[in-house]
Enzyme design. Sequence first.
Site, PDB file in Angstrom:
ATOM      1  N   ARG A   1       0.815  -1.224   0.000  1.00  0.00           N
ATOM      2  CA  ARG A   1       0.000   0.000   0.000  1.00  0.00           C
ATOM      3  C   ARG A   1       0.849   1.275   0.000  1.00  0.00           C
ATOM      4  NH1 ARG A   1      -5.468  -0.963   3.496  1.00  0.00           N
ATOM      5  NH2 ARG A   1      -6.277  -2.619   2.191  1.00  0.00           N
TER       6      ARG A   1
ATOM      7  N   ASP B   1     -15.468  10.129   8.228  1.00  0.00           N
ATOM      8  CA  ASP B   1     -14.424   9.136   7.970  1.00  0.00           C
ATOM      9  C   ASP B   1     -13.086   9.778   8.336  1.00  0.00           C
ATOM     10  OD1 ASP B   1     -14.495   6.340   6.150  1.00  0.00           O
ATOM     11  OD2 ASP B   1     -12.505   7.279   6.308  1.00  0.00           O
TER      12      ASP B   1
HETATM   13  C1  SAM Z   1     -14.424  -0.969   4.988  1.00  0.00           C
HETATM   14  S1  SAM Z   1     -14.859   0.729   5.050  1.00  0.00           S
HETATM   15  C2  SAM Z   1     -16.559   0.629   5.574  1.00  0.00           C
HETATM   16  C3  SAM Z   1     -17.433   1.648   4.880  1.00  0.00           C
HETATM   17  C4  SAM Z   1     -18.937   1.544   5.185  1.00  0.00           C
HETATM   18  N1  SAM Z   1     -19.198   1.773   6.569  1.00  0.00           N
HETATM   19  C5  SAM Z   1     -19.492   0.209   4.756  1.00  0.00           C
HETATM   20  O1  SAM Z   1     -19.753  -0.656   5.588  1.00  0.00           O
HETATM   21  O2  SAM Z   1     -19.652  -0.001   3.536  1.00  0.00           O
HETATM   22  C6  SAM Z   1     -14.021   1.254   6.536  1.00  0.00           C
HETATM   23  C7  SAM Z   1     -13.841   2.758   6.634  1.00  0.00           C
HETATM   24  O3  SAM Z   1     -13.405   3.064   7.958  1.00  0.00           O
HETATM   25  C8  SAM Z   1     -12.520   4.168   7.884  1.00  0.00           C
HETATM   26  N2  SAM Z   1     -11.709   4.210   9.116  1.00  0.00           N
HETATM   27  C9  SAM Z   1     -10.680   3.418   9.483  1.00  0.00           C
HETATM   28  N3  SAM Z   1     -10.188   3.780  10.667  1.00  0.00           N
HETATM   29  C10 SAM Z   1     -10.933   4.839  11.083  1.00  0.00           C
HETATM   30  C11 SAM Z   1     -10.915   5.674  12.231  1.00  0.00           C
HETATM   31  N4  SAM Z   1     -10.030   5.489  13.215  1.00  0.00           N
HETATM   32  N5  SAM Z   1     -11.828   6.675  12.324  1.00  0.00           N
HETATM   33  C12 SAM Z   1     -12.736   6.874  11.334  1.00  0.00           C
HETATM   34  N6  SAM Z   1     -12.799   6.128  10.217  1.00  0.00           N
HETATM   35  C13 SAM Z   1     -11.905   5.122  10.098  1.00  0.00           C
HETATM   36  C14 SAM Z   1     -11.720   3.916   6.624  1.00  0.00           C
HETATM   37  O4  SAM Z   1     -11.134   5.087   6.113  1.00  0.00           O
HETATM   38  C15 SAM Z   1     -12.791   3.318   5.703  1.00  0.00           C
HETATM   39  O5  SAM Z   1     -13.344   4.294   4.858  1.00  0.00           O
END
Ligand code: SAM
Length: 288
Positions: free
Chosen positions: A40, A152
């Site tokens: 990545r 996010d």
């Molecule tokens: C797999 S996606 C899930 C998106 C959506 N909730 C869904 O279920 O389709 C996970 C998201 O969590 C965000 N994320 C990861 N760590 C985070 C944090 N500490 N605070 C806020 N967002 C976070 C990532 O940037 C990513 O966009």
Amino acid sequence: MNFPSQPSLAMADFRRLGNYIHAELGIKMPDAKRSLVESRLRKRLTVLNISSYEEYCAYLFSPQGQKYERPFFINQITTNKTDFFRDCQQFVFLEKKALPELLSSVPIGCFKKLYAWSAACSRGHEPYTLAMVLSEYTEQHKNIDFSILGTDISTEVLNVAQKAVYAHEEIEPVPMALRKKYLLRSKDPSKNMVRIVPQLRSKVRLCRLNLMNKCYTCVEPMDIIFCRNVLIYFEKETQHQILHKLLDHLKPGGFLFMGHSEIIKPAKFPLKPIQTTIYQKVVTGKRQ
Ligand SMILES: C[S@@+](CC[C@H](N)C(=O)[O-])C[C@H]1O[C@@H](n2cnc3c(N)ncnc32)[C@H](O)[C@@H]1O
């Protein structure tokens, strides 16, 4: 023929990055994730014209790197997979059960505004799905309005959500009637892109929020919280801390929707399990 070998991420550098990711984002970084992190970050080495991961670490952890590289690093490290109408049954429950229950106490003729939050909203599919479902519902119930917050940690995904432009393949899960109503086709047919209509975009407020923050200042009291497919990346204790903070922003009687791999023990929280992955905040005697 000899090709120049690709730089590799030494275990010591990986552990340094892993500790940083864990502390800043809450995401677990076991040794098995080394090659994932290596691949990545490779793009960043190319963009920055840096020849080794050691040099990249030195830059990232310098005051300059913390100021300029940190957002790019976070964008690369996070997993952003998402879909419109992901776990479709949850949206069916929202429409058929949660919304009627949330609105059952509104006296006839009175106005009610519903607040929904997509915590970790990625590229916007989740908040715009919520917006479509709520828009359809409020069309039938004239005294109701709604507002959606999408948050996010990654600025890159929030920029995509803000533009609300998606490739045609991504809208496959959106029912045809909703596509016709809420998606605009690109004027240039060769582009094969669609955009969420302005009236739906105006219902969605986006803001950068790290769920690891001590408090969530941009969040108002919510009727509905979707926090799906993000807690899975955190350790149990961090998951519990985040859940408590999320619940501080959920009104009594409000609904919490989780991802399918994120089973929680409702006894530890003021929550009543309703269906797999769906919980309701218990109404206590106390005013909140
Ligand atoms: C797999 S996606 C899930 C998106 C959506 N909730 C869904 O279920 O389709 C996970 C998201 O969590 C965000 N994320 C990861 N760590 C985070 C944090 N500490 N605070 C806020 N967002 C976070 C990532 O940037 C990513 O966009």
